[in-house]
Design a protein around this motif. Structure first.
Motif, short mmCIF file in Angstrom:
data_model
loop_
_atom_site.label_atom_id
_atom_site.label_comp_id
_atom_site.label_asym_id
_atom_site.label_seq_id
_atom_site.Cartn_x
_atom_site.Cartn_y
_atom_site.Cartn_z
N ALA A 12 8.71 12.70 -13.37
CA ALA A 12 8.25 13.23 -12.09
C ALA A 12 6.79 13.65 -12.17
CB ALA A 12 9.13 14.41 -11.67
N LEU A 13 6.42 14.35 -13.23
CA LEU A 13 5.03 14.78 -13.39
C LEU A 13 4.10 13.60 -13.62
CD1 LEU A 13 5.31 18.06 -15.51
CD2 LEU A 13 5.28 17.77 -13.03
N SER A 14 4.62 12.57 -14.29
CA SER A 14 3.81 11.36 -14.50
C SER A 14 3.50 10.69 -13.16
CB SER A 14 4.56 10.40 -15.42
OG SER A 14 3.85 9.19 -15.56
N LEU A 15 4.51 10.65 -12.27
CA LEU A 15 4.28 10.08 -10.94
C LEU A 15 3.29 10.92 -10.14
CD1 LEU A 15 7.95 9.07 -10.02
CD2 LEU A 15 6.04 7.51 -10.38
N LEU A 16 3.34 12.23 -10.32
CA LEU A 16 2.40 13.12 -9.64
C LEU A 16 0.97 12.81 -10.07
CD1 LEU A 16 1.95 15.57 -7.77
CD2 LEU A 16 2.27 17.04 -9.77
N ASP A 17 0.78 12.64 -11.36
CA ASP A 17 -0.55 12.30 -11.86
C ASP A 17 -0.99 10.91 -11.40
OD1 ASP A 17 -0.69 14.73 -13.15
OD2 ASP A 17 0.10 13.97 -15.04
N GLU A 18 -0.03 9.98 -11.37
CA GLU A 18 -0.36 8.60 -10.97
C GLU A 18 -0.84 8.54 -9.52
OE1 GLU A 18 2.13 4.56 -10.02
OE2 GLU A 18 2.60 5.57 -11.92
N MET A 19 -0.15 9.27 -8.63
CA MET A 19 -0.54 9.21 -7.23
C MET A 19 -1.92 9.82 -7.02
SD MET A 19 2.09 12.02 -5.53
CE MET A 19 1.53 11.69 -3.86
N LYS A 23 0.85 -1.17 0.00
CA LYS A 23 0.00 0.00 0.00
C LYS A 23 0.89 1.24 0.00
CE LYS A 23 -3.91 2.20 2.32
NZ LYS A 23 -4.84 2.15 3.48
N LEU A 24 1.00 1.90 -1.14
CA LEU A 24 1.92 3.01 -1.30
C LEU A 24 1.35 4.28 -0.66
CD1 LEU A 24 2.95 2.35 -5.02
CD2 LEU A 24 3.81 1.30 -2.91
N ASP A 25 2.26 5.15 -0.22
CA ASP A 25 1.82 6.39 0.43
C ASP A 25 2.48 7.59 -0.24
OD1 ASP A 25 4.44 6.32 1.29
OD2 ASP A 25 3.97 5.91 3.38
N GLY A 34 -4.27 9.63 -9.23
CA GLY A 34 -5.18 8.60 -9.69
C GLY A 34 -5.39 7.49 -8.68
N GLU A 35 -4.40 7.27 -7.83
CA GLU A 35 -4.50 6.26 -6.79
C GLU A 35 -5.19 6.78 -5.53
OE1 GLU A 35 -3.66 3.10 -6.97
OE2 GLU A 35 -2.88 3.22 -9.02
N GLY A 36 -5.61 8.03 -5.57
CA GLY A 36 -6.30 8.61 -4.41
C GLY A 36 -5.37 9.10 -3.33
#
Length: 655
Positions: free
Chosen positions: A302-309, A277-279, A311-313
């Motif tokens: 970096a921006l892709s990870l920002l959007d991904e997180m 469970k990522l935080d 999306g994961e709530g």
């Protein structure tokens, strides 16, 4: 302070055994570690010795540690182990024992007194060892801590011995203490050896052990990503131990500090594949690795990870956005960085100093890039350049309005942005605002402001700033001198520039020795000025530069008859030609002693404008004129034939 059941059982278990006691390495007449032995010679009833203990404990409660030590030594074996423990612990917690009525003597660290007391115990306990080991570890004395642990292992054996003769097990915590001390001291080989030792003794590292050691690797000033990956590998192979999210996150931090973005992303994907469970901290660490990556498109990751997180709530924090801004800044994406600031305002996230600084740094980097592309003359013809310094000033004002603390980095980056854009007045005003905020301008801020004046041909403000550097107690370095010389070059101040060159050459500070940038700007300034005096100054400066090894070095591939001019600026190449022909005349002219050694002279210029420029200097400025040919198979070379060279040398003798 009463002896616990564990302490009493530990004391009783000694039973006439001869136990090695370590002596501190700093004790007088001790070389390395010696192992004196203590044994229980006489069995006494500890219950009958309450009075000395009460007196000693009272002294400790009163903060009189040194007096308690004296009383303990007087009492000898009349006190229980718990009293020894209390005094030893007080010594380990204390600083230095004062030396009364003694001159030129160093105070003695009480940890050494604790080691002495440990050695004087008749029925030594494992707990006493552990107190001393912890004391050494807190002081960073990893060698003493490790060797005291070794003595403890020799005294009380391994875990397997516990069930046979009731010897106490050496606690996991003490191993953990020494492991951390070794890691903090960069002793990773010793740390790995201790991990092997503790496993052999039946004390198994757990996930907390590995997380603690990984945290140290991730916090080192020197990147310790290799050691972090090694620890992670051990943790993965450790029986009964499963790396958790903290393990992977901390290992990623170490990789990020070591600028190993690819390895950090491998760990990121591994943790995801394990279904953890990522935080927000995990994602932020991965983005930080991308921000520190030098590859061109890392900011996109970096921006892709920002959007991904999102999306994961997972809600990004202020730090997350700050890292994203930094990634965009390092990637030259200043517009993206400013968009992220607007996004933070939209979600009511407070923008802190670090995030603002990252955005201003992005503007500064872009401004410097624009400056290089336009030959240090940006501003009027470049909309981007104008936007950059204006945006930087806007951010400075936003910080003031929002009550965000502005530091030296804030102002230095903004000054650099204005400097690259040639906005000298704004740069000078920022220096004043910096002082108004109670922040002392640093070398970088002053140098950037001087460069701004140079780009705008403003000599007087640049010179005033240079003097302000000295008034503020800052020693100007080579960068500051070069910036001021640059201001003199653009403002056409040949005498002032020449004086600065002489001052740098006469300085005894090696850090102020002129470099190739200094030489290029000084010669350009003097070469652009008219008059015989300035021509003579050019020749003097170039000769000094050759003597200092700045140019035409003796250890280069150049020879007396083949010289490379291709990497020089036009004014420097011009001075080099004059210097070279003077040297040839001195060596091969009348009285030179080598009149027969004249050869063809080859000048390497490259097939560029430099070739024709040098050909013009040889033809128009030397008397008699020197005419060259261009070899068919070497279009980047000018060759003055031997006959031409002899004619020139003879012509100098006739003048």
């Amino acid at each position: 302070l009463r002896p616990s059941t564990y302490e009493q059982s530990t004391s009783a278990s000694a039973n006439n055994r001869r136990i090695p006691i370590p002596v501190g390495r700093n004790q007088q007449n001790s070389v390395g570690w010696s192992l004196p032995y203590a044994s229980k010679a006489n069995s006494q009833d500890l219950g009958t010795t309450k009075v000395p203990s009460i007196s000693i404990l009272s002294l400790l409660e009163a903060g009189r540690t040194d007096d308690a030590v004296v009383e303990l030594r007087k009492s000898g074996n009349e006190v229980p182990a718990s009293t020894y423990h209390a005094v030893i612990e007080a010594c380990c917690a204390g600083g230095f024992e004062p030396k009364r009525n003694q001159k030129n003597t160093k105070n003695k660290d009480r940890i050494e007194i604790a080691a002495e007391l440990l050695g004087s115990m008749e029925d030594v306990t494992a707990h006493a060892y552990e107190i001393v080991i912890s004391g050494y570890a807190r002081r960073g004395k990893w060698q003493d801590a490790d060797q005291t642990l070794t003595a403890l292992e020799e005294a009380f054996g391994s875990a397997e011995d516990t069930t046979k003769d009731s010897r106490p097990i050496i606690s996991y915590n003490i191993y953990q203490t020494v492991l951390v001390a070794l890691a903090k001291a960069h002793q990773f080989n010793h740390m790995n050896s201790l991990l092997v030792r503790m496993r052999r003794r039946g004390v198994r590292p757990n996930v907390y052990t590995y997380n603690s050691l990984l945290k140290i690797c991730a916090s080192h000033k020197i990147p310790r990503w290799k050691e972090a990956l090694s620890l992670l590998s051990q943790c993965q192979r450790e029986p009964g131990v499963d790396p958790d999210l903290i393990t992977y996150t901390t290992a990623m931090r170490a990789c990020a500090r070591g600028k190993q973005a690819a390895k950090a992303m491998e760990l990121f994907r591994a943790a995801k594949d394990l279904g953890m469970k990522l935080d927000v901290y995990f994602y932020t660490t991965a983005m930080d690795a991308c921000a520190k990556d030098t590859r061109r498109n890392s900011w996109k990751n970096a921006l892709s990870l920002l959007d991904e997180m999102k999306g994961e709530g997972i809600v990004p924090s202020e730090v997350t956005y700050g890292v994203a801004v930094t990634a965009c800044g390092n990637g030259g994406q200043w517009k993206k960085a400013l968009e992220l600031l607007d996004r933070m305002r939209d979600v009511d996230l407070k923008i802190n100093t670090i995030t603002y600084n990252s955005a201003i740094a992005a503007l500064s980097k872009a401004a410097r890039s624009e400056s290089k592309q336009h030959g240090n003359h940006v501003g009027g013809d470049s909309n981007d350049a104008e936007l950059l310094w204006e945006k930087a000033l806007d951010l400075i004002k936003c910080m003031e309005k929002e009550g965000v603390r502005r530091d030296s980095f804030t102002f230095s980056s903004a000054i650099s942005t204005c400097g690259a854009a040639g906005q000298w007045q704004e740069a000078v005003d920022l220096i004043k605002a910096m002082k108004g905020d109670g922040i002392k301008p640093n070398k970088f801020a002053y140098t950037s402001a001087i460069s701004a004046c140079a780009n705008s041909k403003q000599w007087e403000p640049a010179y005033q700033l240079f003097n302000d550097v000295k008034k503020d107690g800052i020693q100007p370095d080579i960068v500051a001198y070069n910036a001021l010389i640059g201001a003199g070059m653009t403002a056409e101040k040949p005498k002032e520039v020449f004086d600065l060159w002489q001052h740098m050459c006469q300085s005894h500070d090696a850090k102020l020795s002129p470099d190739i940038v200094t030489l290029t700007e000084v010669i350009a300034t003097l070469d652009n000025a008219a008059g015989k005096v300035n021509r003579e100054r050019v020749d003097e400066v170039f000769s000094e530069a050759v003597a200092r090894g700045l140019i035409m070095r003796q250890d280069s591939l150049d020879t007396s008859w083949e010289v490379d001019l291709s990497r020089m600026s036009f004014p420097v190449a011009r001075a080099a030609v004059r210097h070279l022909f003077r040297q040839i005349v001195e060596k091969h002219g009348e009285g030179g002693g080598d009149e027969e050694g004249v050869k063809d002279l080859s000048l390497l210029t490259g097939a560029s404008k430099m070739r024709e420029y040098v050909r013009g200097v040889l033809r128009d400025e030397l008397k008699p004129a020197v005419y060259c040919v261009v070899p068919e198979m070497a279009q980047g070379t000018l060759v003055a034939k031997e006959k031409v060279m002899r004619k020139y040398i003879e012509g100098q003798g006739q003048q």
